[in-house]
Enzyme design. Structure first.
Site, PDB file in Angstrom:
ATOM      1  N   HIS A   1      40.683  44.699  46.353  1.00 56.00           N
ATOM      2  CA  HIS A   1      41.816  43.495  46.959  1.00 56.00           C
ATOM      3  C   HIS A   1      42.403  43.318  47.599  1.00 56.00           C
ATOM      4  O   HIS A   1      42.198  43.947  48.419  1.00 56.00           O
ATOM      5  CB  HIS A   1      42.234  42.912  45.540  1.00 56.00           C
ATOM      6  CG  HIS A   1      43.136  40.961  44.934  1.00 56.00           C
ATOM      7  ND1 HIS A   1      42.855  40.437  46.248  1.00 56.00           N
ATOM      8  CD2 HIS A   1      44.058  40.374  44.770  1.00 56.00           C
ATOM      9  CE1 HIS A   1      42.402  39.585  45.887  1.00 56.00           C
ATOM     10  NE2 HIS A   1      43.959  39.365  44.852  1.00 56.00           N
TER      11      HIS A   1
ATOM     12  N   SER B   1      45.143  38.363  41.794  1.00 53.70           N
ATOM     13  CA  SER B   1      45.862  37.835  42.406  1.00 53.70           C
ATOM     14  C   SER B   1      46.735  36.166  41.794  1.00 53.70           C
ATOM     15  O   SER B   1      47.251  36.079  41.327  1.00 53.70           O
ATOM     16  CB  SER B   1      46.661  38.070  43.578  1.00 53.70           C
ATOM     17  OG  SER B   1      45.958  37.454  44.807  1.00 53.70           O
TER      18      SER B   1
ATOM     19  N   HIS C   1      32.647  39.853  50.152  1.00 55.74           N
ATOM     20  CA  HIS C   1      33.260  39.507  49.571  1.00 55.74           C
ATOM     21  C   HIS C   1      32.556  38.789  47.935  1.00 55.74           C
ATOM     22  O   HIS C   1      31.633  38.490  47.966  1.00 55.74           O
ATOM     23  CB  HIS C   1      33.510  38.041  50.400  1.00 55.74           C
ATOM     24  CG  HIS C   1      34.985  36.769  49.358  1.00 55.74           C
ATOM     25  ND1 HIS C   1      35.329  35.874  48.816  1.00 55.74           N
ATOM     26  CD2 HIS C   1      36.527  37.665  49.866  1.00 55.74           C
ATOM     27  CE1 HIS C   1      36.135  35.709  48.314  1.00 55.74           C
ATOM     28  NE2 HIS C   1      37.118  36.491  49.138  1.00 55.74           N
TER      29      HIS C   1
ATOM     30  N   ARG D   1      38.527  33.550  58.492  1.00 59.72           N
ATOM     31  CA  ARG D   1      40.675  33.996  59.390  1.00 59.72           C
ATOM     32  C   ARG D   1      40.108  35.352  59.610  1.00 59.72           C
ATOM     33  O   ARG D   1      41.274  35.576  60.179  1.00 59.72           O
ATOM     34  CB  ARG D   1      41.441  34.411  57.467  1.00 59.72           C
ATOM     35  CG  ARG D   1      41.741  33.534  56.772  1.00 59.72           C
ATOM     36  CD  ARG D   1      42.184  33.701  54.880  1.00 59.72           C
ATOM     37  NE  ARG D   1      40.755  34.756  54.695  1.00 59.72           N
ATOM     38  CZ  ARG D   1      41.322  35.008  53.426  1.00 59.72           C
ATOM     39  NH1 ARG D   1      42.379  35.168  52.575  1.00 59.72           N
ATOM     40  NH2 ARG D   1      40.136  35.971  52.587  1.00 59.72           N
TER      41      ARG D   1
ATOM     42  N   ASP E   1      40.608  41.238  55.629  1.00 59.29           N
ATOM     43  CA  ASP E   1      41.195  42.826  55.844  1.00 59.29           C
ATOM     44  C   ASP E   1      39.767  43.491  57.006  1.00 59.29           C
ATOM     45  O   ASP E   1      41.155  44.029  56.869  1.00 59.29           O
ATOM     46  CB  ASP E   1      40.761  43.247  54.306  1.00 59.29           C
ATOM     47  CG  ASP E   1      41.897  42.284  53.125  1.00 59.29           C
ATOM     48  OD1 ASP E   1      42.675  41.871  53.363  1.00 59.29           O
ATOM     49  OD2 ASP E   1      40.914  42.193  52.080  1.00 59.29           O
TER      50      ASP E   1
HETATM   51  N1  CMX Z   1      30.216  48.115  51.072  1.00 66.19           N
HETATM   52  C1  CMX Z   1      29.029  48.656  50.056  1.00 66.19           C
HETATM   53  N2  CMX Z   1      29.020  48.198  48.925  1.00 66.19           N
HETATM   54  C2  CMX Z   1      29.585  46.692  48.982  1.00 66.19           C
HETATM   55  C3  CMX Z   1      30.210  46.168  49.825  1.00 66.19           C
HETATM   56  C4  CMX Z   1      30.939  47.136  50.885  1.00 66.19           C
HETATM   57  N3  CMX Z   1      31.411  46.599  52.035  1.00 66.19           N
HETATM   58  N4  CMX Z   1      29.730  44.884  48.733  1.00 66.19           N
HETATM   59  C5  CMX Z   1      29.625  44.445  48.060  1.00 66.19           C
HETATM   60  N5  CMX Z   1      28.655  45.965  47.668  1.00 66.19           N
HETATM   61  C6  CMX Z   1      27.909  46.607  46.357  1.00 66.19           C
HETATM   62  C7  CMX Z   1      28.661  46.064  45.928  1.00 66.19           C
HETATM   63  O1  CMX Z   1      29.667  47.794  45.226  1.00 66.19           O
HETATM   64  C8  CMX Z   1      27.903  46.032  44.497  1.00 66.19           C
HETATM   65  O2  CMX Z   1      27.329  47.609  44.290  1.00 66.19           O
HETATM   66  P1  CMX Z   1      27.064  48.397  42.766  1.00 66.19           P
HETATM   67  O3  CMX Z   1      25.677  46.824  42.031  1.00 66.19           O
HETATM   68  O4  CMX Z   1      26.560  49.127  43.447  1.00 66.19           O
HETATM   69  O5  CMX Z   1      27.626  47.543  42.250  1.00 66.19           O
HETATM   70  C9  CMX Z   1      26.691  45.202  45.090  1.00 66.19           C
HETATM   71  O6  CMX Z   1      27.369  45.495  46.701  1.00 66.19           O
HETATM   72  C10 CMX Z   1      27.268  44.168  44.974  1.00 66.19           C
HETATM   73  O7  CMX Z   1      28.509  43.280  45.237  1.00 66.19           O
HETATM   74  P2  CMX Z   1      28.761  41.999  45.010  1.00 66.19           P
HETATM   75  O8  CMX Z   1      27.984  41.344  44.336  1.00 66.19           O
HETATM   76  O9  CMX Z   1      28.257  41.597  46.514  1.00 66.19           O
HETATM   77  O10 CMX Z   1      30.174  42.179  45.479  1.00 66.19           O
HETATM   78  P3  CMX Z   1      31.540  41.637  44.175  1.00 66.19           P
HETATM   79  O11 CMX Z   1      31.352  40.151  43.805  1.00 66.19           O
HETATM   80  O12 CMX Z   1      30.598  42.660  42.957  1.00 66.19           O
HETATM   81  O13 CMX Z   1      32.215  42.009  44.917  1.00 66.19           O
HETATM   82  C11 CMX Z   1      34.205  42.903  46.680  1.00 66.19           C
HETATM   83  C12 CMX Z   1      32.717  41.571  46.325  1.00 66.19           C
HETATM   84  C13 CMX Z   1      34.560  41.967  48.010  1.00 66.19           C
HETATM   85  C14 CMX Z   1      34.994  43.637  45.699  1.00 66.19           C
HETATM   86  C15 CMX Z   1      32.903  44.291  47.290  1.00 66.19           C
HETATM   87  O14 CMX Z   1      32.357  42.847  48.297  1.00 66.19           O
HETATM   88  C16 CMX Z   1      33.803  44.973  48.088  1.00 66.19           C
HETATM   89  O15 CMX Z   1      33.988  46.057  47.708  1.00 66.19           O
HETATM   90  N6  CMX Z   1      33.904  45.269  49.906  1.00 66.19           N
HETATM   91  C17 CMX Z   1      34.982  46.386  49.719  1.00 66.19           C
HETATM   92  C18 CMX Z   1      36.120  45.570  49.688  1.00 66.19           C
HETATM   93  C19 CMX Z   1      36.922  44.747  50.334  1.00 66.19           C
HETATM   94  O16 CMX Z   1      36.845  44.152  51.614  1.00 66.19           O
HETATM   95  N7  CMX Z   1      37.556  43.979  49.936  1.00 66.19           N
HETATM   96  C20 CMX Z   1      38.824  42.935  49.702  1.00 66.19           C
HETATM   97  C21 CMX Z   1      38.264  41.468  49.592  1.00 66.19           C
HETATM   98  C22 CMX Z   1      39.177  40.103  49.590  1.00 66.19           C
HETATM   99  C23 CMX Z   1      39.737  40.562  48.725  1.00 66.19           C
HETATM  100  O17 CMX Z   1      40.312  39.746  47.850  1.00 66.19           O
HETATM  101  O18 CMX Z   1      41.061  40.593  48.883  1.00 66.19           O
END
Ligand code: CMX
Length: 430
Positions: free
Chosen positions: A263, A233, A309, A318, A364
């Site tokens: 996000h 964002s 994250h 938070r 979240d």
């Molecule tokens: N559950 C399951 N798998 C997860 C995970 C979770 N909560 N968090 C990361 N992973 C997985 C990723 O999907 C990724 O898998 P692939 O290699 O198969 O694609 C792997 O672990 C590596 O990911 P990462 O490098 O640790 O995480 P990213 O930086 O790519 O993504 C985020 C970060 C937040 C998108 C991810 O942790 C996620 O999807 N979390 C759940 C959704 C969430 O809570 N989002 C809110 C974030 C806060 C915000 O920005 O508002």
């Protein structure tokens, strides 16, 4: 203490001089390089932006202007906006003056309600929120003054005015969307005696005999205010603003990014997950049951919302601030207890799975549970609350960027073919 605009007026010449000097003295110094996996991987870790409003330390979490967010949990969001913009917390006089500025601009133009009421009844609240901001663009002073030939060094003033106009109206707009979308009746008028967050709580129209819901809103709107410059964002808002699109265009665009499930929408997804658990186990499951359930979710290729994250590598402060609030106000609530047990089980599970770089909860993972406790049960709406708060940071970043004359964002992209041929050539040469 000076008011917000006067304070910025005082600070800006020195900020401009500082940046000019840095570029002159260190313009060619390298800050960051990008690897092939980074350019294919969302530019993670590539340092290519400046953001002074806040910093996210992977091991400590968010600090607003150097102050850890946990230490700001008792502050009002208006104080945080002043801090984001100037690097200083306002004294009582400067706070009262900023609150008066918001109050003066709080009236929502009637055409906003006409547009929102005309939208399909199943429109997502975030689509309604972003649309409401976009329709108010017709009132942008920046756009009008730009067309009149406003000098470049006053762009920030017009951006600040648009930001104040926008921020002043967001609680009423967002509360009106809640009432429309949940069939609770017409938007409620604002109460000028209340602060920004309590006024928002009041306009949502939920019963709050203890005043703790207003306290939760103050905390919520403070904790979500900003998360440095490279998240979806903030970066989107920054990029759109860099084209000198005004604050209405830029904030609306930023919030469209916040609406994504990876996000800001994760808070909605997270409560969905918690309710699914409550339904499946008819209450609070044992840790063993929860472990099995979460494990099946991972096996099905789904993420555990609220965990992980892109930058953080510790429990989000938070989350900790909300957890403290929950323990004080609703420790026995089933939803809060499930959130608490997920926190006990999921990080270990994610570590065992070994994929997520950060197994810890982000904000979240808990925010929705607290809203649910106070009867705000329409979880499709939660990202709007996040957006009202995040608009503080987006606007502060826009004001500072216009003050510094930050140029239009235009990184260079390369094609896959270029990468292939570049490294083939390097291999042949080796
Ligand atoms: N559950 C399951 N798998 C997860 C995970 C979770 N909560 N968090 C990361 N992973 C997985 C990723 O999907 C990724 O898998 P692939 O290699 O198969 O694609 C792997 O672990 C590596 O990911 P990462 O490098 O640790 O995480 P990213 O930086 O790519 O993504 C985020 C970060 C937040 C998108 C991810 O942790 C996620 O999807 N979390 C759940 C959704 C969430 O809570 N989002 C809110 C974030 C806060 C915000 O920005 O508002």
């Amino acid at each position: 203490m000076l008011g917000l605009k006067e304070k910025l007026q005082q600070q800006i010449p020195a900020l401009r001089e500082e940046v000019r000097k840095l570029i002159k003295e260190h313009g060619e110094a390298v800050i960051s390089e990008a690897t092939v996996s980074q350019v294919f991987g969302g530019m993670r870790g590539v340092k290519g932006l400046v953001c002074d409003t806040s910093v996210v330390d992977p091991d400590k979490g968010l600090a607003v202007r150097g102050i850890p967010i946990g230490e700001l949990a008792d502050r009002l969001p208006e104080e945080i906006f002043f801090l984001l913009c100037t690097g200083e917390l306002p004294d009582a006089e400067a706070l009262a003056s900023l609150q008066a500025e918001f109050r003066k601009r709080a009236q929502v133009p009637p055409y906003v309600w006409d547009v929102l009421e005309a939208m399909p009844k199943d429109s997502h609240p975030m689509a309604m929120f972003s649309t409401a901001i976009l329709v108010m663009e017709r009132d942008s002073g920046f756009r009008r003054r730009y067309a009149e030939g406003m000098p470049k060094d006053t762009y920030w003033e017009a951006t600040l005015e648009d930001s104040l106009q926008l921020l002043a109206k967001l609680p009423a707009v967002a509360a009106g969307i809640y009432r429309l979308r949940s069939h609770r009746g017409a938007p409620l008028p604002s109460d000028p005696r209340l602060d920004w967050a309590a006024g928002y709580a009041h306009m949502l129209g939920l019963s709050d005999p203890s005043g703790e819901f207003a306290n939760l809103m103050r905390l919520y709107l403070t904790l979500h205010c900003d998360h440095e410059g490279g998240n979806v964002s903030a970066f989107t808002c920054h990029t759109v603003g860099s084209a000198l699109s005004d604050a209405y265009y830029a904030v609306s665009a930023g919030l469209n990014g916040l609406a994504g499930p990876l996000h800001g929408l994760a808070n909605q997804e997270c409560l969905h997950f918690v309710l699914e658990v409550r339904k499946k186990f008819d209450g609070v499951p044992s840790d063993e049951q929860l472990r099995d359930h979460a494990s099946n979710v991972l096996k099905a290729g789904r993420v555990i919302p609220g965990y992980g994250h892109a930058v953080l590598r510790v429990t989000d402060p938070r989350f900790t601030a909300f957890h403290k609030f929950g323990e004080r106000v609703c420790a026995d609530d089933n939803i809060f207890r499930i959130v608490d047990r997920i926190f006990a089980v999921v990080p270990g599970l994610l570590r065992e799975q070994g994929k997520a770089k950060d197994p810890w909860p982000n904000v979240d993972a808990i925010s929705g549970a607290l809203l649910y406790h106070f009867g705000l049960t329409e979880f499709e709406y939660y990202t709007v609350l996040f957006g009202v708060s995040r608009a503080l940071g987006l606007c502060a970043q826009l004001v500072l960027n216009r003050a510094l004359g930050t140029p239009i964002t235009r990184p260079k992209s390369v094609s896959t073919e270029w990468i292939k041929s570049n490294f083939k050539a390097a291999q042949r040469a080796a």
